[in-house]
Design a protein around this motif. Structure first.
Motif, short mmCIF file in Angstrom:
data_model
loop_
_atom_site.label_atom_id
_atom_site.label_comp_id
_atom_site.label_asym_id
_atom_site.label_seq_id
_atom_site.Cartn_x
_atom_site.Cartn_y
_atom_site.Cartn_z
N ILE A 74 35.40 20.53 -19.78
CA ILE A 74 34.06 20.92 -20.15
C ILE A 74 33.41 22.00 -19.02
CG2 ILE A 74 31.48 20.37 -20.56
CD1 ILE A 74 32.42 17.58 -21.47
N TRP A 75 33.24 23.12 -19.62
CA TRP A 75 32.62 24.12 -18.82
C TRP A 75 31.04 24.36 -18.85
CZ3 TRP A 75 32.25 26.74 -14.74
CH2 TRP A 75 31.36 28.06 -14.55
N ASP A 76 30.29 24.09 -17.73
CA ASP A 76 28.99 23.94 -17.67
C ASP A 76 28.69 25.15 -16.73
OD1 ASP A 76 26.03 23.55 -17.22
OD2 ASP A 76 26.52 21.25 -17.52
N ALA A 77 27.97 26.29 -17.66
CA ALA A 77 27.69 27.52 -16.86
C ALA A 77 26.33 27.14 -15.95
CB ALA A 77 27.45 28.62 -18.10
N ASP A 78 25.51 26.38 -16.74
CA ASP A 78 24.37 26.28 -15.90
C ASP A 78 24.55 25.55 -14.57
OD1 ASP A 78 22.49 27.06 -18.05
OD2 ASP A 78 22.45 25.32 -19.00
N ARG A 79 25.43 24.80 -14.33
CA ARG A 79 25.79 24.10 -13.27
C ARG A 79 26.99 24.49 -12.29
NH1 ARG A 79 23.07 21.15 -16.25
NH2 ARG A 79 21.93 19.46 -15.31
N GLU A 80 27.66 25.63 -13.14
CA GLU A 80 28.89 26.27 -12.52
C GLU A 80 29.93 25.36 -12.21
OE1 GLU A 80 27.70 29.23 -9.70
OE2 GLU A 80 27.03 30.82 -11.23
N THR A 81 30.31 24.53 -12.92
CA THR A 81 30.92 23.40 -12.84
C THR A 81 32.09 23.30 -14.07
OG1 THR A 81 29.68 21.68 -13.74
CG2 THR A 81 29.86 22.11 -11.30
N LEU A 82 33.57 22.78 -13.81
CA LEU A 82 34.23 22.54 -14.79
C LEU A 82 34.54 21.00 -14.68
CD1 LEU A 82 36.22 23.54 -17.03
CD2 LEU A 82 38.00 23.74 -15.27
N LEU A 83 34.39 20.14 -15.76
CA LEU A 83 34.64 18.90 -15.82
C LEU A 83 35.94 18.53 -16.41
CD1 LEU A 83 33.80 15.83 -15.53
CD2 LEU A 83 32.88 15.81 -17.48
N LEU A 84 36.87 18.05 -15.70
CA LEU A 84 38.22 17.40 -16.43
C LEU A 84 38.07 15.85 -16.53
CD1 LEU A 84 40.81 19.83 -14.50
CD2 LEU A 84 39.65 20.14 -16.94
N ALA A 85 38.83 15.47 -17.32
CA ALA A 85 38.86 13.85 -17.49
C ALA A 85 39.83 13.52 -18.63
CB ALA A 85 37.40 13.16 -18.07
N ARG A 86 40.53 12.25 -18.12
CA ARG A 86 41.54 11.80 -18.97
C ARG A 86 41.07 10.40 -19.41
NH1 ARG A 86 47.58 10.84 -16.69
NH2 ARG A 86 48.84 10.62 -18.96
N ASP A 87 41.76 9.99 -20.40
CA ASP A 87 41.50 8.52 -21.22
C ASP A 87 41.84 7.44 -20.12
OD1 ASP A 87 43.93 7.36 -22.14
OD2 ASP A 87 43.95 9.41 -23.00
N ALA A 88 41.31 6.11 -20.56
CA ALA A 88 41.53 5.00 -19.34
C ALA A 88 43.00 4.56 -19.10
CB ALA A 88 40.80 3.86 -20.12
N LEU A 89 43.73 4.67 -20.42
CA LEU A 89 45.29 4.10 -20.04
C LEU A 89 46.06 5.20 -19.93
CD1 LEU A 89 45.88 1.09 -20.07
CD2 LEU A 89 43.70 1.70 -21.25
N GLY A 90 45.73 6.85 -20.07
CA GLY A 90 46.38 7.80 -19.88
C GLY A 90 47.34 7.98 -21.30
N VAL A 91 46.89 7.76 -22.42
CA VAL A 91 47.77 8.40 -23.48
C VAL A 91 47.82 9.82 -23.78
CG1 VAL A 91 47.59 7.81 -25.92
CG2 VAL A 91 46.65 6.00 -24.57
N LYS A 92 46.69 10.50 -23.24
CA LYS A 92 46.93 11.88 -23.53
C LYS A 92 47.30 12.56 -22.21
CE LYS A 92 47.13 13.37 -26.91
NZ LYS A 92 48.35 13.15 -27.88
N PRO A 93 48.20 13.53 -21.99
CA PRO A 93 48.48 14.16 -20.73
C PRO A 93 47.34 15.05 -20.19
CG PRO A 93 49.73 14.98 -22.34
CD PRO A 93 48.98 14.05 -23.16
#
Length: 670
Positions: A135-154
Motif C-alpha cells: 500500500i502506497w500512502d502518498a499523504d504519509r509518504e510510506t509504503l506498507l508491505l505485509a504477508r499473511d500469518a502462515l505465509g501462504v502467499k510469497p
C-alpha cells in the motif's frame, strides 16, 4: 490470486517505465485476466499488478486500486475470507464501496486504521485470509508491505542504497533491481552461502534467505514500513499460538477450565474444519479440489461437498513407481470419490516425463527446492485450468497442525532409547548408518537414529536434515567454506525454538517448526508457484486462523497417540469417511527418485555435476561429488535427494545467475 511487484526508490533512481512493464509481463501467468501499472515518478514509487479474477469479475476489481482521492494505492495478492463481515462494519462507519471485491474492503480498512502503527497491526490481525500486499500512502509518504500469518502467499524484496523493490516471484523482481539485476552476476560473491548450505541440508531453506544475498523474503505474519526507499520499521503482527502453550502434561496442576476433553477436541476439530472449508468456498468462479485419497484431502472434500455436491476433484496417477515400493494413491482417491459421490479427474503422467520437467520446475519455483512433489501440483492445476477451474482446495497443513509425518512418530518412540548413555546412542547411530541404504527399511532405521547423540532442540531440528553435516562440508570447495564461515544451517530453527516457553511439549515444539518453516518455506512455496504458473489459486482450509488457534488448544496426546498420528482428526472424520481411508498408511507424493539417478536423470546429472560445470561454479568439489555419486550407486549411502539438491542449485544458478547478463540487456533495451 494475483501477482504483484513494485519499488520505492530514492530521488532520481526510479527504474524506467519499461522495467515495470517487464515485471508485469513476467507475472502474466499469475494474473492472466487483467493487469495494471501505477507509476509515480515524483515520489519514486511504481506498482504492478496482474489479476486472476476470483471475486467481483467486473472492472471494479481492477488493480492497482486507488482511494477516491488517489492518494492511497493498493496492489493485493490473495483472498480475505471474512471480507463481507469487515465490509458491513466499514459501511456502518460510512465507508462506501463501488464494487464487491475483497480488495476494496482491504483498501477501506487501511484508510480507517492508518493513523497509527498499532491500528495497522490491529487491521492485519482482523484479516482471515491469505495475502501479500503493498500500500502506497502518498499523504504519509510510506509504503506498507505485509504477508499473511502462515505465509501462504510469497513476497520477496531487495533493499539497496538506491531503494527497495518487491515482487511475488524473484523473476519479476529482477527487472526492478538497480542496473537490471546485476547483483547476481558474480557467482560466489553474491550467492548466499548460508542459504545454499540450508537448501542442501534440508532440501529447502528455513528463514528469510534465498540463493542470492540481494533478495530476501518477508516472513509469515510480518510487515514493514518503507520510507524514502529504505526499510524504516519492520514488524511482526502475528505469532504462532505455540508461543502461548497450555500446561497439558503437568500432572501436578489441577486441570485448567479451558483444557479440552477428548470429546471437545474431536467435536471442535470437526466443526472448525467444516467452518474453514465453507468459508473458503466463496468465489465468483468454479471451485474444485485436490483429492489424493489421503485423510487431509478427503476431509476437505467431505465438507466442501456440503457446499457444492458436484464438486470437481482432481488426482494424479504416476506410472513407473512400482519398483521403489511407492504406494499408489489412485485406488484410494477413487474409493473416496465413489463414497462421497463426487466427479474425479485423473492426470496420467509417466515418471520419465516428470524427470524431463525438473529443469523447468526449478525455473518456475524461483528457489532450488529439491523435491519432485511440486510437479504434482503443476499437472493437476493445469488440468483444472483446462476444465475452467480457477480455484482448488488443498489438504496442505493437516500434518503440520495435527501431526502425521514419520518424524512425529519417531519423536514418540524416543522414550524407548533416549535413556541410554550417550556413548551407546552414538554406537546406534553408527550401526544403522552403515546399513545398505537401497532398502526402505534400512533407510528408515538410519533416519530414526540419525542424530541420536544430540540433545533437546538440536535433535528436533535434526529430524529435518537429509545429510550428515560432515559429509556435506566435504562436498564444499575451500572458497565456499570460507564464504560460509561459522554459519550453521540449523540457526534459524534453533533461534526460533529458543523463544518458545521452555515447558512446551516436544510434540508442540516440533509442530511449531513444521508450521513456521517446513510448511511456509517448502510446501506453501511450491504450492503457490506451481499452481499460479497456470493461473490457478490454491486455498488451504487447514490454515484458517480459527482452526490453527483451536488446534493449538488440543493436548498433544490427542494428536500423536503412540504410533497413530492425527488421532483427533481421524476420530473427527469417522462419521464421514471409510475406515480404510482414515487409517490407511501415510504416504507422500511418489516419485522414483532413486531410479531417476540411475536412469532418467543420468544424462542431466552428468552434465550439471560434471567436473567442468562444478569448477565453473566454484561451490562444490568435483572429486567429492563424484565419490558421492559412486557411493550412492553402490548403496553405501542414500544420497539421491542430496544429488537432486546439487542438481537444483546448479540449475537455479544457470537460470538466475548465468542469465543475469541477459536480464540486464533486456532491461536496457526496453
Amino acid at each position: 490470486m494475483c501477482g504483484i511487484s513494485g519499488y520505492f526508490v530514492t530521488a532520481n533512481k526510479s527504474p524506467s517505465a519499461a522495467a515495470l512493464f517487464v515485471a508485469k509481463t513476467t507475472l502474466n501467468h499469475r494474473g492472466p485476466d487483467d493487469s495494471g501499472i501505477f507509476d509515480d515518478h515524483m515520489h519514486g514509487v511504481g506498482l504492478v499488478h496482474t489479476r486472476l479474477s476470483i471475486l467481483d469479475l467486473s472492472p471494479l476489481g481492477h488493480q492497482p486500486m486507488a482511494s477516491k482521492d488517489g492518494r492511497v494505492v493498493l496492489v493485493f495478492n490473495g483472498e480475505i475470507y471474512n471480507f463481507r463481515e469487515l465490509r458491513t462494519e466499514l459501511e456502518v462507519e460510512s465507508y462506501s464501496f463501488r464494487g464487491r471485491s475483497d480488495t476494496e474492503v482491504l483498501l477501506n480498512l487501511y484508510l480507517s486504521q492508518r493513523k497509527s502503527v498499532d491500528g495497522v497491526k490491529g487491521m492485519l490481525r482482523r484479516l482471515n485470509g491469505i495475502f501479500a500486499f503493498a500500500i502506497w500512502d502518498a499523504d504519509r509518504e510510506t509504503l506498507l508491505l505485509a504477508r499473511d500469518a502462515l505465509g501462504v502467499k510469497p513476497l520477496y524484496y531487495s533493499a539497496t542504497e538506491e531503494g527497495l523493490a518487491f515482487a511475488s516471484e524473484i523473476k519479476a523482481l529482477l527487472p526492478l533491481l538497480p542496473k537490471g539485476g546485476d547483483q547476481l552476476d558474480t557467482p560466489l560473491g553474491n550467492l548466499d552461502a548460508a542459504a545454499i548450505d540450508r537448501y542442501l541440508s534440508f532440501l529447502w531453506c528455513p528463514g528469510a534467505g534465498t540463493p542470492t544475498q540481494a533478495i530476501r523474503q518477508l516472513g509469515p505474519g510480518e510487515g514493514m514500513w518503507v520510507k524514502k526507499g529504505a526499510i524504516a520499521t519492520p514488524f511482526t503482527w502475528y505469532r504462532l499460538p505455540a508461543f502461548h502453550p497450555h500446561p497439558w502434561e503437568d500432572k501436578t496442576r489441577p486441570r485448567s477450565p479451558d483444557q479440552l476433553t477428548v470429546k471437545d477436541a474431536i467435536h471442535g476439530t470437526e466443526q472448525h474444519l467444516r467452518q474453514a472449508v465453507h468459508r473458503q468456498m466463496i468465489a465468483d468462479v468454479p471451485v474444485g479440489a485436490f483429492l489424493s485419497g489421503g485423510l487431509d484431502s478427503s476431509s476437505i472434500v467431505t465438507f466442501a461437498r456440503e457446499h457444492n455436491p458436484s464438486l470437481q476433484c482432481f488426482t494424479i496417477e504416476v506410472t513407473g513407481l512400482q519398483e521403489e515400493g511407492i504406494t499408489d494413491d489412485l485406488p484410494y482417491a477413487r474409493r473416496v470419490a465413489e463414497h462421497l459421490n463426487v466427479p474425479l479427474e485423473v492426470v496420467q503422467v509417466d515418471a520419465a516425463r516428470m524427470a524431463e520437467d525438473l529443469p523447468a520446475m526449478v525455473a518456475q519455483l524461483d528457489e532450488p527446492l529439491a523435491d519432485p512433489a511440486p510437479l504434482n501440483v503443476l499437472y493437476i492445476s493445469r488440468l483444472a485450468r483446462e476444465q475452467g477451474i480457477k480455484v482448488l482446495l488443498s489438504g496442505a497443513g493437516g500434518d503440520d497442525l495435527f501431526t502425521g509425518y514419520r518424524r512425529h512418530q519417531a519423536l514418540m518412540m524416543e522414550r524407548y532409547w533416549t535413556w541410554l548413555p550417550q556413548s551407546i546412542r552414538v554406537q546406534l547411530e553408527r550401526l544403522t548408518g552403515g546399513l545398505d541404504q537401497r532398502r526402505s527399511l534400512t533407510r528408515r532405521l538410519r533416519k530414526l537414529f540419525h542424530g541420536a547423540a544430540l540433545e533437546g532442540d538440536a535433535r528436533l531440528v535434526n529430524y529435518f536434515r537429509w545429510v550428515d553435516r560432515k559429509d556435506l562440508i566435504a562436498l564444499y570447495t575451500l572458497d565456499f567454506r570460507a564464504a560460509l564461515g561459522n554459519s550453521q544451517a540449523e540457526e534459524p530453527m534453533l533461534d526460533f525454538l529458543s523463544e518458545l516457553p521452555p515447558e512446551t511439549h516436544p510434540v508442540e515444539r516440533l509442530l511449531a517448526l513444521e508450521q513456521r518453516f517446513f510448511l511456509t518455506d517448502h510446501n506453501l512455496t511450491y504450492t503457490d508457484k506451481m499452481s499460479m504458473a497456470v493461473g490457478v489459486e490454491v486455498r488451504v482450509p487447514f490454515l484458517d486462523l480459527d482452526l490453527v488457534e483451536f488446534a493449538a488448544q488440543i493436548p498433544p496426546r490427542y494428536k500423536q497417540r503412540g504410533r497413530e498420528g492425527k488421532w483427533v482428526l481421524k476420530k473427527a472424520m469417522e462419521p464421514y469417511l471409510p475406515q480404510d481411508i482414515i487409517y490407511r498408511p501415510k504416504s507422500g507424493f511418489g516419485a522414483p527418485l532413486r531410479r531417476w539417478m540411475r536412469y532418467e536423470l543420468r544424462e542431466l546429472l552428468a552434465d550439471v555435476l560434471s567436473e567442468q560445470s562444478l569448477k565453473h561454479r566454484g561451490l562444490f568439489d568435483p572429486a567429492a561429488v563424484q565419490r558421492l555419486i559412486f557411493d550412492n550407486d553402490k548403496g553405501t549411502i542414500d544420497a539421491s535427494y542430496t544429488l537432486l539438491s546439487l542438481i537444483c542449485i546448479e540449475l537455479w544458478c544457470r537460470q538466475f545467475v548465468d542469465q543475469a547478463e541477459l536480464h540486464k540487456k533486456s532491461f536496457h533495451q526496453q
